[in-house]
Design an enzyme around this catalytic site. Structure first.
Site, PDB file in Angstrom:
ATOM      1  N   ASP A 111      -0.726   3.137  -5.267  1.00 13.58           N
ATOM      2  CA  ASP A 111      -0.162   1.831  -5.579  1.00 13.58           C
ATOM      3  C   ASP A 111      -1.250   1.040  -6.307  1.00 13.58           C
ATOM      4  O   ASP A 111      -1.488   1.277  -7.487  1.00 13.58           O
ATOM      5  CB  ASP A 111       0.294   1.183  -4.268  1.00 13.58           C
ATOM      6  N   ASP A 167       6.174   4.874   5.243  1.00 15.99           N
ATOM      7  CA  ASP A 167       6.777   4.085   6.296  1.00 15.99           C
ATOM      8  C   ASP A 167       6.863   2.611   5.957  1.00 15.99           C
ATOM      9  O   ASP A 167       6.307   2.140   4.974  1.00 15.99           O
ATOM     10  CB  ASP A 167       5.938   4.216   7.570  1.00 15.99           C
TER      11      ASP A 167
END
Length: 184
Positions: A111, A167
């Site tokens: 990311d 998650d």
């Protein structure tokens, strides 16, 4: 994220599947062959960044046909939310001496790149024979550091994603696909 109290609570946060189980399986087989062809006869150490990459690591390891060892590190920056805390912390380090291995970092998603950048810097100081990065997901639009994976299975837009090890608040890792998460 609100507490999940039922299956309905769990399912209502899944906006849509963006990468299917079959697409993941096909891509992993292809990368497993690529790694096997590149490292035949060389000592490989696959390093999984926990917790998110454990599912990807297990499937990738099985797709590699040459001998390899595995190791685990835990580096965190999200701490129960959907936005990075900006602080990277190594909470579990490798036990192996990596100086005799071609190290392949197996990551679930890149990311901002800050977490992985810190891991790469640390591992380079340990003098591996070579160091490569394989990531399941790459989100280049969010990158804050100069970091690129050697192999990216999928490039995705700026969505918060769950499933296949990824998650939100420790939930959703068990999904066999990658889905977009509906945030509060």
């Amino acid at each position: 994220m609100g507490d999940i109290k039922s299956v309905d609570d769990f399912n209502k946060r899944i906006k849509r599947v963006i990468i299917s189980e079959e697409e993941i399986e096909t891509a992993i087989k292809k990368v497993g062959k690529q790694i096997s062809d590149s490292y035949d006869g060389h000592p490989i150490l696959l390093v999984s960044i926990l917790n998110g990459a454990f599912v990807f690591m297990a499937d990738l390891c099985r797709a590699i046909t040459v001998p390899c060892e595995i190791g685990f590190m835990c580096a965190k920056s999200y701490y129960n939310g959907t936005v990075s805390s900006g602080v990277v912390k190594i909470t579990m380090d490798l036990q192996q001496d990596i100086s005799k291995y071609h190290v392949i970092i197996v990551e679930d998603i890149i990311d901002t790149g800050r977490t992985l950048n810190d891991v790469v810097k640390l591992l380079k100081t340990r003098n591996p024979l070579s160091l490569k990065i394989v990531t399941l997901l790459d989100k280049p639009s969010r990158r804050e550091v100069d970091l690129k994976a050697d192999i990216s299975l999928f490039t995705i837009p700026n969505h918060f994603v769950i499933g296949y090890g990824l998650d939100c608040g420790e939930y959703y890792r068990n999904l066999p696909y990658i889905a977009e998460y509906i945030e509060d």
